[in-house]
Design a protein around this motif. Structure first.
Motif, PDB file in Angstrom:
ATOM      1  N   ILE A 161     -10.176  -0.711 -68.012  1.00  0.00           N
ATOM      2  CA  ILE A 161     -10.582  -2.111 -67.873  1.00  0.00           C
ATOM      3  C   ILE A 161     -11.158  -2.576 -69.217  1.00  0.00           C
ATOM      4  CG2 ILE A 161     -12.037  -3.769 -66.646  1.00  0.00           C
ATOM      5  CD1 ILE A 161      -9.903  -2.429 -64.883  1.00  0.00           C
ATOM      6  N   VAL A 162     -10.583  -3.651 -69.742  1.00  0.00           N
ATOM      7  CA  VAL A 162     -10.997  -4.211 -71.026  1.00  0.00           C
ATOM      8  C   VAL A 162     -11.525  -5.618 -70.793  1.00  0.00           C
ATOM      9  CG1 VAL A 162     -10.238  -4.866 -73.351  1.00  0.00           C
ATOM     10  CG2 VAL A 162      -9.234  -2.861 -72.237  1.00  0.00           C
ATOM     11  N   ARG A 163     -12.686  -5.897 -71.332  1.00  0.00           N
ATOM     12  CA  ARG A 163     -13.245  -7.250 -71.261  1.00  0.00           C
ATOM     13  C   ARG A 163     -13.133  -7.890 -72.637  1.00  0.00           C
ATOM     14  NH1 ARG A 163     -16.262 -10.279 -68.242  1.00  0.00           N
ATOM     15  NH2 ARG A 163     -16.818  -8.633 -66.791  1.00  0.00           N
ATOM     16  N   ILE A 164     -12.609  -9.110 -72.661  1.00  0.00           N
ATOM     17  CA  ILE A 164     -12.661  -9.947 -73.861  1.00  0.00           C
ATOM     18  C   ILE A 164     -13.805 -10.913 -73.611  1.00  0.00           C
ATOM     19  CG2 ILE A 164     -11.496 -11.636 -75.313  1.00  0.00           C
ATOM     20  CD1 ILE A 164      -8.832 -10.339 -74.473  1.00  0.00           C
ATOM     21  N   MET A 165     -14.820 -10.841 -74.447  1.00  0.00           N
ATOM     22  CA  MET A 165     -16.015 -11.661 -74.235  1.00  0.00           C
ATOM     23  C   MET A 165     -15.644 -13.142 -74.147  1.00  0.00           C
ATOM     24  SD  MET A 165     -18.652  -9.572 -76.689  1.00  0.00           S
ATOM     25  CE  MET A 165     -20.021 -10.667 -76.390  1.00  0.00           C
ATOM     26  N   GLY A 166     -16.160 -13.777 -73.111  1.00  0.00           N
ATOM     27  CA  GLY A 166     -15.916 -15.200 -72.905  1.00  0.00           C
ATOM     28  C   GLY A 166     -14.604 -15.511 -72.213  1.00  0.00           C
ATOM     29  N   GLU A 167     -13.792 -14.492 -71.907  1.00  0.00           N
ATOM     30  CA  GLU A 167     -12.489 -14.743 -71.281  1.00  0.00           C
ATOM     31  C   GLU A 167     -12.321 -14.055 -69.940  1.00  0.00           C
ATOM     32  OE1 GLU A 167      -9.017 -14.245 -73.694  1.00  0.00           O
ATOM     33  OE2 GLU A 167     -10.013 -15.067 -75.452  1.00  0.00           O
ATOM     34  N   GLY A 168     -12.687 -12.793 -69.837  1.00  0.00           N
ATOM     35  CA  GLY A 168     -12.490 -12.080 -68.586  1.00  0.00           C
ATOM     36  C   GLY A 168     -12.013 -10.662 -68.829  1.00  0.00           C
ATOM     37  N   GLN A 169     -11.577 -10.032 -67.739  1.00  0.00           N
ATOM     38  CA  GLN A 169     -11.189  -8.627 -67.780  1.00  0.00           C
ATOM     39  C   GLN A 169      -9.690  -8.458 -67.557  1.00  0.00           C
ATOM     40  OE1 GLN A 169     -13.913  -7.391 -64.588  1.00  0.00           O
ATOM     41  NE2 GLN A 169     -14.742  -5.922 -66.049  1.00  0.00           N
ATOM     42  N   LEU A 170      -9.158  -7.399 -68.176  1.00  0.00           N
ATOM     43  CA  LEU A 170      -7.758  -7.047 -67.997  1.00  0.00           C
ATOM     44  C   LEU A 170      -7.649  -5.543 -67.805  1.00  0.00           C
ATOM     45  CD1 LEU A 170      -7.894  -9.162 -70.748  1.00  0.00           C
ATOM     46  CD2 LEU A 170      -5.573  -9.391 -69.924  1.00  0.00           C
ATOM     47  N   ARG A 171      -6.694  -5.139 -66.983  1.00  0.00           N
ATOM     48  CA  ARG A 171      -6.403  -3.714 -66.825  1.00  0.00           C
ATOM     49  C   ARG A 171      -5.268  -3.383 -67.782  1.00  0.00           C
ATOM     50  NH1 ARG A 171      -7.898  -0.707 -62.764  1.00  0.00           N
ATOM     51  NH2 ARG A 171      -8.135  -2.511 -61.390  1.00  0.00           N
ATOM     52  N   VAL A 172      -5.537  -2.458 -68.724  1.00  0.00           N
ATOM     53  CA  VAL A 172      -4.560  -2.074 -69.736  1.00  0.00           C
ATOM     54  C   VAL A 172      -4.230  -0.599 -69.532  1.00  0.00           C
ATOM     55  CG1 VAL A 172      -4.100  -1.890 -72.208  1.00  0.00           C
ATOM     56  CG2 VAL A 172      -5.493  -3.780 -71.355  1.00  0.00           C
ATOM     57  N   ALA A 173      -2.939  -0.297 -69.411  1.00  0.00           N
ATOM     58  CA  ALA A 173      -2.497   1.084 -69.219  1.00  0.00           C
ATOM     59  C   ALA A 173      -2.816   1.912 -70.464  1.00  0.00           C
ATOM     60  CB  ALA A 173      -0.998   1.116 -68.924  1.00  0.00           C
ATOM     61  N   ASP A 174      -3.196   3.150 -70.253  1.00  0.00           N
ATOM     62  CA  ASP A 174      -3.558   4.041 -71.352  1.00  0.00           C
ATOM     63  C   ASP A 174      -2.441   4.183 -72.377  1.00  0.00           C
ATOM     64  OD1 ASP A 174      -6.028   4.431 -70.201  1.00  0.00           O
ATOM     65  OD2 ASP A 174      -5.511   6.373 -69.308  1.00  0.00           O
ATOM     66  N   GLY A 175      -1.202   4.070 -71.958  1.00  0.00           N
ATOM     67  CA  GLY A 175      -0.064   4.208 -72.860  1.00  0.00           C
ATOM     68  C   GLY A 175       0.005   3.148 -73.943  1.00  0.00           C
ATOM     69  N   HIS A 176      -0.740   2.071 -73.805  1.00  0.00           N
ATOM     70  CA  HIS A 176      -0.715   0.980 -74.794  1.00  0.00           C
ATOM     71  C   HIS A 176      -1.760   1.157 -75.890  1.00  0.00           C
ATOM     72  CE1 HIS A 176       2.203  -1.200 -72.521  1.00  0.00           C
ATOM     73  NE2 HIS A 176       1.412  -1.294 -71.462  1.00  0.00           N
ATOM     74  N   PHE A 177      -2.613   2.158 -75.773  1.00  0.00           N
ATOM     75  CA  PHE A 177      -3.723   2.242 -76.713  1.00  0.00           C
ATOM     76  C   PHE A 177      -3.328   2.684 -78.116  1.00  0.00           C
ATOM     77  CE2 PHE A 177      -6.123   1.276 -73.040  1.00  0.00           C
ATOM     78  CZ  PHE A 177      -7.183   0.545 -73.556  1.00  0.00           C
ATOM     79  N   ALA A 178      -2.168   3.306 -78.278  1.00  0.00           N
ATOM     80  CA  ALA A 178      -1.713   3.632 -79.642  1.00  0.00           C
ATOM     81  C   ALA A 178      -1.475   2.342 -80.424  1.00  0.00           C
ATOM     82  CB  ALA A 178      -0.448   4.485 -79.600  1.00  0.00           C
ATOM     83  N   GLU A 179      -0.830   1.369 -79.799  1.00  0.00           N
ATOM     84  CA  GLU A 179      -0.587   0.065 -80.448  1.00  0.00           C
ATOM     85  C   GLU A 179      -1.901  -0.655 -80.730  1.00  0.00           C
ATOM     86  OE1 GLU A 179       1.472  -4.261 -79.457  1.00  0.00           O
ATOM     87  OE2 GLU A 179       2.059  -2.523 -78.263  1.00  0.00           O
ATOM     88  N   LEU A 180      -2.804  -0.630 -79.777  1.00  0.00           N
ATOM     89  CA  LEU A 180      -4.085  -1.308 -79.961  1.00  0.00           C
ATOM     90  C   LEU A 180      -4.923  -0.614 -81.032  1.00  0.00           C
ATOM     91  CD1 LEU A 180      -4.994  -2.084 -76.243  1.00  0.00           C
ATOM     92  CD2 LEU A 180      -3.883  -3.579 -77.918  1.00  0.00           C
ATOM     93  N   ASN A 181      -4.867   0.711 -81.098  1.00  0.00           N
ATOM     94  CA  ASN A 181      -5.619   1.443 -82.122  1.00  0.00           C
ATOM     95  C   ASN A 181      -5.108   1.141 -83.523  1.00  0.00           C
ATOM     96  OD1 ASN A 181      -7.841   2.923 -81.079  1.00  0.00           O
ATOM     97  ND2 ASN A 181      -6.411   4.247 -80.002  1.00  0.00           N
ATOM     98  N   THR A 182      -3.811   0.916 -83.663  1.00  0.00           N
ATOM     99  CA  THR A 182      -3.255   0.548 -84.968  1.00  0.00           C
ATOM    100  C   THR A 182      -3.864  -0.765 -85.448  1.00  0.00           C
ATOM    101  OG1 THR A 182      -1.188   1.703 -84.509  1.00  0.00           O
ATOM    102  CG2 THR A 182      -1.115  -0.011 -86.201  1.00  0.00           C
TER     103      THR A 182
END
Length: 92
Positions: free
Chosen positions: A2-23
């Motif tokens: 579960i990821v929260r963007i401050m001021g926007e809300g929460q999203l469920r992000v699959a663990d498989g996407h974290f390589a792209e986000l870490n880049t």
């Protein structure tokens, strides 16, 4: 995760996407360290857009604990510096 963007809300992000986000997070960290405010703004926007694109929004009334909190799109360099861990915004 579960990821929260401050001021926007929460999203469920699959663990498989974290390589792209870490880049994007690594790029954001490098731009912050070099003081590249324009690059920081651009990469923060790209990181948040990727979370929105890859994540599934949770209902506004959902009370899930956020495992990761990201700054909103208007956050400044100093505000984001205060949120950083050793690995950036997103733990490795």
């Amino acid at each position: 995760m579960i990821v929260r963007i401050m001021g926007e809300g929460q999203l469920r992000v699959a663990d498989g996407h974290f390589a792209e986000l870490n880049t994007l997070d690594d790029k954001l960290l490098a731009e912050m360290e070099s003081g590249d405010a324009e690059g920081f703004r651009r990469t923060l926007g790209a990181l948040l857009e990727a979370v929105r694109r890859l994540g599934e929004p949770l209902p506004d009334d959902a009370l899930e604990p956020s495992e990761l909190i990201l700054p909103g799109p208007d956050a400044g360099l100093d505000e984001v510096r205060g949120m950083l861990g050793d690995d950036g915004l997103i733990p490795g």
